[in-house]
Design an enzyme around this catalytic site. Structure first.
Site, PDB file in Angstrom:
ATOM      1  N   ASP A 151       0.829  -1.211   0.000  1.00  0.00           N
ATOM      2  CA  ASP A 151       0.000   0.000   0.000  1.00  0.00           C
ATOM      3  C   ASP A 151       0.863   1.260   0.000  1.00  0.00           C
ATOM      4  O   ASP A 151       0.593   2.211   0.728  1.00  0.00           O
ATOM      5  CB  ASP A 151      -0.946   0.000   1.206  1.00  0.00           C
ATOM      6  CG  ASP A 151      -2.106   0.982   1.037  1.00  0.00           C
ATOM      7  OD1 ASP A 151      -2.459   1.288  -0.120  1.00  0.00           O
ATOM      8  OD2 ASP A 151      -2.657   1.436   2.058  1.00  0.00           O
ATOM      9  N   ASP A 170     -17.157  38.303  -1.213  1.00  0.00           N
ATOM     10  CA  ASP A 170     -18.556  38.011  -1.549  1.00  0.00           C
ATOM     11  C   ASP A 170     -18.711  36.539  -1.925  1.00  0.00           C
ATOM     12  O   ASP A 170     -19.632  35.848  -1.472  1.00  0.00           O
ATOM     13  CB  ASP A 170     -19.018  38.872  -2.739  1.00  0.00           C
ATOM     14  CG  ASP A 170     -19.004  40.352  -2.447  1.00  0.00           C
ATOM     15  OD1 ASP A 170     -19.121  40.726  -1.267  1.00  0.00           O
ATOM     16  OD2 ASP A 170     -18.876  41.129  -3.413  1.00  0.00           O
TER      17      ASP A 170
END
Length: 538
Positions: free
Chosen positions: A188, A389
């Site tokens: 892995d 914003d």
């Protein structure tokens, strides 16, 4: 089987590795999966269950004091741990025996401890200090790594020079060499399983998580599909493999270090598997033209689809590119790494154009909803959104991206690069973030590109559709789009390929973490049945 890093992990990430272990193919010499749990693997933490064959002791608290939580997984929690006598700090992974529901779960923990004990001391392998077991838990006291993942340093740094990539690769392959010399296959290897000991630039890199590792004998072959998809060797999918798979995975990491994306990428698991089986490595896109020939040669040899001719760890370390790594170029390879790990920014021009087409076909209700959101964000009422914003509005959509990712997203959406978003730019990014596009929208967008109604988007149609999006109809961009989207490599884009592109993101790191071992195993069987991969054992 766990992260000893000081960086907190989510429950999803921390528990992923253990869930994979639960689905391993049953050992014919142990209790079968479909039987009731035996005393050897008592499901509910039955009193008397012993996981470790030779624990350090039973009373962790007699020597160590647990501190704050570092990470949490399905099977347990990792804590900061201090040795009372010396004040030395460690990581303690406490695994609840109540959650070891099958004999395979028990064996996973037992084998990981045995492998970590078996491995000799090595500067680049995390060490196991002690393993305690009481009535309720198994406690693994390990070296504490506080420098973060290799992957995160790649992203933070934005690029690697060849010299830096060679140094990291040498470390990884030396770990592989040490494992193989001691009869251990990691299975892995990936950037997430390498941590830095501390935050210094000179910090040693440490291999962790031996939860999928296994002892092997020379010539022994394995059939169980394990690992993470982008790092998985083709012989794993063919269910006949040995330690050569670790060299392949190290080769994938090297490829990523040099260019920022895995060599075998697709937006579906089947596409990933097919790309791995084809094993065609792309050296055409940036920054590969600037990478040295010795580096590319090593990548090719590590990613040899035939495990019998693939380089061994020893041969990799003797390769000229690593052997003379200090002579390698120390020139940055560009910003490819950051650019390609950014979801919206990495969205190709075809997808952006398709989003515009979808925006034009939104229902009145959908369009009104987006217009209403834009108006609410536009606090200055000038028809434009600043970053502040935009950030506030995205938060209201329920997306908790960090500011750095939001900046990347806005930069990608800001087509005219004036630092603000107008309404049309906002519509495209809203569709992406909110995943408004449904099958009907996608079909309309596909039909827009498929001018001759052949059922495919062909190269000429792509050029014509993107004539306003690409300066001078850049052939490199056209070819890049085809390479990215055309998963079956027939030179054109089918509706299915187009739909996959529209429905999925391009964040391969997230896809890797959400990998389902069982799904990939089932996919291997499916590909064998339909002839996509053969049952040969090479």
């Amino acid at each position: 089987m766990g992260n000893c890093c000081g960086t907190p992990a989510t429950a999803e990430e921390g528990g992923k590795r253990r869930r994979r272990g639960k689905q391993k193919k049953a050992n014919p010499f142990t209790v079968a999966y479909n039987r009731a749990p035996s005393s050897a693997g008592a499901a509910a933490g039955r009193p008397g269950l012993m996981v470790l064959r030779d624990p350090t002791g039973r009373d962790l608290g007699a020597r160590y004091e647990l501190g704050g939580e570092l990470g949490r997984g399905e099977f347990g929690i990792t804590y900061l741990c201090t040795e009372a006598e010396t004040g030395d700090r460690y990581a303690c992974k406490s695994i609840s025996k109540r959650k070891l529901r099958t004999p395979v779960d028990v064996e996973d923990v037992r084998r990981e401890v045995e492998i970590m004990r078996h491995m000799p001391s090595h500067p680049n392998i995390v060490s196991l200090r002690a393993a305690y077991e009481d009535e309720d838990n198994v406690h693994l006291v390990m070296e504490l790594c506080e420098g973060g993942e290799l992957f995160d340093r790649i992203v933070a740094r934005g690029h690697y020079t060849e010299r830096a990539a060679a140094a990291v690769t040498r470390t990884i392959v030396e770990v592989v060499q040490m494992c193989h010399r001691h009869g251990v296959m990691h299975r892995d290897l990936k950037p997430e399983n390498f941590l830095y000991a501390n935050k210094k630039d000179s910090s040693p890199l440490k291999a962790i998580d031996f939860g999928l590792s296994v002892f092997f004998r020379p010539g022994e072959r394995f059939t169980e599909i394990v690992g993470s998809p982008y790092y998985m060797a083709p012989e794993v999918l063919k269910r006949h493999y040995g330690p050569e798979v670790d060299v392949w995975s190290a080769g994938v990491i090297l490829y990523i270090l040099l260019c920022g994306v895995p060599p075998f990428w697709a937006e579906t698991e089947q596409g990933v598997a097919q790309a791995i089986i084809r094993s065609v490595v792309d050296f055409k896109r940036e920054p590969w033209p600037r990478v040295s020939e010795p580096a590319k040669d090593l990548v090719k040899r590590m990613l040899d689809p035939n495990p019998m001719t693939r380089l061994t760890a020893e041969q990799v370390l003797e390769h000229p590119w690593l052997h003379d790594s200090k002579k390698m170029p120390d020139i940055p390879l560009g910003d490819a790494v950051r650019a390609r790990l950014q979801q919206f920014a990495a969205m190709n021009k075809l997808k952006k154009k398709a989003l515009k087409v979808i925006a034009e076909h939104l229902s009145a209700e959908e369009a009104a909803d987006i217009k209403d959101m834009f108006d609410k964000m536009d606090v200055s009422k000038n028809g434009q959104l600043t970053f502040e914003d935009f950030k506030a509005g995205i938060r209201k959509l329920g997306n908790q991206m960090p500011d750095s990712d939001l900046k990347i997203l806005m930069d990608a959406a800001d087509i005219d690069k004036n630092g603000i978003l107008d309404y049309q730019e906002f519509v495209a990014v809203s569709i992406h973030v909110r995943k408004i596009g449904n099958d009907e929208h996608i079909q309309k967008a596909f039909s827009y590109f498929d001018q001759n109604k052949s059922g495919y988007i062909e190269i000429e149609e792509l050029r014509e559709a993107l004539v306003d999006e690409i300066d001078g109809n850049d052939e490199d961009i056209i070819n890049s789009i085809i390479r990215d989207v055309d998963t079956d490599k027939d030179g054109k884009i089918s509706y299915d390929e187009f739909a996959v592109m529209m429905k999925a993101g391009t964040d391969w790191r997230k896809a890797s973490r959400q990998y389902s071992r069982q799904r990939f195993s089932n996919l291997s069987l499916k590909l064998q049945k339909d002839g996509s991969i053969s049952d040969d054992t090479q």
